[in-house]
Design a protein around this motif. Sequence first.
Motif, PDB file in Angstrom:
ATOM      1  N   ALA A 228      11.583  -4.527  13.481  1.00 10.01           N
ATOM      2  CA  ALA A 228      12.311  -5.753  13.156  1.00 10.01           C
ATOM      3  C   ALA A 228      13.784  -5.453  12.877  1.00 10.01           C
ATOM      4  N   THR A 229      14.040  -4.342  12.194  1.00  9.13           N
ATOM      5  CA  THR A 229      15.423  -3.956  11.911  1.00  9.13           C
ATOM      6  C   THR A 229      16.168  -3.636  13.199  1.00  9.13           C
ATOM      7  N   ALA A 230      15.514  -2.893  14.082  1.00 12.10           N
ATOM      8  CA  ALA A 230      16.141  -2.549  15.362  1.00 12.10           C
ATOM      9  C   ALA A 230      16.498  -3.809  16.148  1.00 12.10           C
ATOM     10  N   LYS A 231      15.584  -4.752  16.199  1.00  9.82           N
ATOM     11  CA  LYS A 231      15.851  -5.994  16.935  1.00  9.82           C
ATOM     12  C   LYS A 231      16.978  -6.790  16.280  1.00  9.82           C
ATOM     13  N   SER A 232      17.015  -6.788  14.954  1.00  9.82           N
ATOM     14  CA  SER A 232      18.063  -7.538  14.255  1.00  9.82           C
ATOM     15  C   SER A 232      19.443  -6.955  14.512  1.00  9.82           C
ATOM     16  N   LYS A 233      19.482  -5.677  14.890  1.00 10.38           N
ATOM     17  CA  LYS A 233      20.747  -5.008  15.192  1.00 10.38           C
ATOM     18  C   LYS A 233      21.060  -5.023  16.686  1.00 10.38           C
ATOM     19  N   GLY A 234      20.252  -5.747  17.448  1.00  9.36           N
ATOM     20  CA  GLY A 234      20.531  -5.910  18.867  1.00  9.36           C
ATOM     21  C   GLY A 234      19.951  -4.844  19.772  1.00  9.36           C
ATOM     22  N   PHE A 235      19.060  -3.996  19.257  1.00 10.10           N
ATOM     23  CA  PHE A 235      18.462  -2.940  20.065  1.00 10.10           C
ATOM     24  C   PHE A 235      17.201  -3.423  20.774  1.00 10.10           C
ATOM     25  N   LYS A 236      16.967  -2.885  21.959  1.00  6.83           N
ATOM     26  CA  LYS A 236      15.664  -2.990  22.587  1.00  6.83           C
ATOM     27  C   LYS A 236      14.732  -2.013  21.869  1.00  6.83           C
ATOM     28  N   VAL A 237      13.443  -2.308  21.884  1.00  4.80           N
ATOM     29  CA  VAL A 237      12.463  -1.434  21.236  1.00  4.80           C
ATOM     30  C   VAL A 237      11.400  -1.029  22.247  1.00  4.80           C
ATOM     31  N   LEU A 238      11.213   0.268  22.397  1.00  6.78           N
ATOM     32  CA  LEU A 238      10.147   0.814  23.242  1.00  6.78           C
ATOM     33  C   LEU A 238       9.260   1.693  22.370  1.00  6.78           C
ATOM     34  N   VAL A 239       7.963   1.551  22.532  1.00 10.00           N
ATOM     35  CA  VAL A 239       7.004   2.404  21.831  1.00 10.00           C
ATOM     36  C   VAL A 239       6.175   3.133  22.876  1.00 10.00           C
ATOM     37  N   THR A 240       6.102   4.452  22.766  1.00 10.39           N
ATOM     38  CA  THR A 240       5.252   5.232  23.661  1.00 10.39           C
ATOM     39  C   THR A 240       4.196   5.948  22.834  1.00 10.39           C
ATOM     40  N   VAL A 241       2.981   5.993  23.359  1.00  8.89           N
ATOM     41  CA  VAL A 241       1.864   6.624  22.654  1.00  8.89           C
ATOM     42  C   VAL A 241       1.132   7.561  23.607  1.00  8.89           C
ATOM     43  N   SER A 242       0.417   8.519  23.042  1.00  9.55           N
ATOM     44  CA  SER A 242      -0.340   9.478  23.840  1.00  9.55           C
ATOM     45  C   SER A 242      -1.620   8.818  24.355  1.00  9.55           C
ATOM     46  N   HIS A 243      -1.701   8.647  25.674  1.00 10.66           N
ATOM     47  CA  HIS A 243      -2.817   7.935  26.299  1.00 10.66           C
ATOM     48  C   HIS A 243      -2.921   6.527  25.709  1.00 10.66           C
ATOM     49  N   SER A 244      -4.107   6.067  25.347  1.00  9.76           N
ATOM     50  CA  SER A 244      -4.229   4.667  24.922  1.00  9.76           C
ATOM     51  C   SER A 244      -3.857   4.449  23.462  1.00  9.76           C
TER      52      SER A 244
END
Length: 334
Positions: A228-244
Motif C-alpha cells: 500500500a505504501t509503494a502504491k501511494s508513492k506511485g510505484f508499481k508492485v510486483l511479487v514473485t514467489v518460488s513456484h506456486s
Amino acid sequence: MKTALTYTVNSGDSISNLAMALSGAAGVTVEEVTAANPDINPNALQIGSVLSIPSQGERLNYTVLHGDTLSGICAGLAECTHMTAAAIETSNPTVSPNAIFPGQQLKIPQTHGTAAPMPVTNAEYRGYWAWTYSQSAVPANATMSMAFSGWADVQTALQDSAPKLAHLVGTKFLCVGGGNQSGAFTSANLTALTAAIQAGECVGYDGIAYDVEEGYSGLESLFTASFATAKSKGFKVLVTVSHSAPYGITDSAALMKSFFADANIDFLSPQLYTSGKETGNDYSTSHGVSWSDYAACKAKIVPSLVNASMYDAAKDYFAGQGVSIRGFVQWAQS
C-alpha cells in the motif's frame, strides 16, 4: 533465485590466483565436484565445510555457506569464464586486494557475456531479471526490468543495484528479497523497506519487486502495508514467489491468499524453475497452493521463466488451469 557466489578466503589465496581458479572451474559439474569430495554428502552440505573444486587453474577451495547446494555452486561457477582479478576487485570495493585474509568473504562477479534479445512473442508484458552481480545486458525489447541483488535488506539492495539502474529498460523495478538467508524477509527488514519507500529512498525506480521465497511467518499485514505504501508513492508492485507459493515461509498458503486478494499488487510472478537452468517449465506446487488457485488473483500474472521461449508452453498450461497469463519475466541472462 540464487544470488552470486560468495567465496571465503583460504590461507595462501591471492586475488590473481583466485581469478585463475574460478576461470578454470567454469563448467565444472555436480558429478565432478562430488567425485572430488568423497567424504561429503552432496545432498546435505554442512555450512562451513570446504569443498575441493576441480579447476584447470590454481586450486579452488570453496567454503559452504547457508543456502548453498552443489547445483547452485556449479551454476555460479558456470558464469565465471574469463574471470579477472580486476573484476573481483571491482565487485569488492572495500577490500584491499593486497591484504586479503583467511575467513574474509568476497563477492564473485559473473562475466560470461551479454544477454541475447528476447524472442518476439504476443506477450503483453516482457520482463527481465537483471542480475546486479552480472555484466550481462538487459534485452532492448523488454517492457520491464528488475534489478536483482538477492538481498532483503533494502539498503544493501539499493547499493548493489545502483550501478545497474541506468541500464534497465521499460518499467524499472528495484527487487528486494531472494532465495536464501540473505533474501529472507523478517519483520525488521520488511518494516525498513516500507520506511525507505515512504522516505523516497527508491528514487529512479518505477516499481518495487518483492522476491518472497524465505522468511518468518506472520508477515501478512506487513506485506500488505508495504504494498500500500509503494502504491501511494506511485510505484508499481510486483511479487514473485518460488513456484506456486514461498517454499521457506511456513504460513505461505495464507500469505498467497492475501496476495491473490490484494489490489495493490500489479503483477504476480510465480517462478517456474528451481535451478534456473531448466530446459522446460517446472509446474511444481508447494504448501497446498494449486495453479488453479491463481484464477482468483487480482494482479496480472506474469510467470518467471528460465527463457522467453518457454512462454507459449506456460500460456497453454495455465489456460488449462483456468488462468490467464499476461506476460513473463525471463531469468536467464543469455
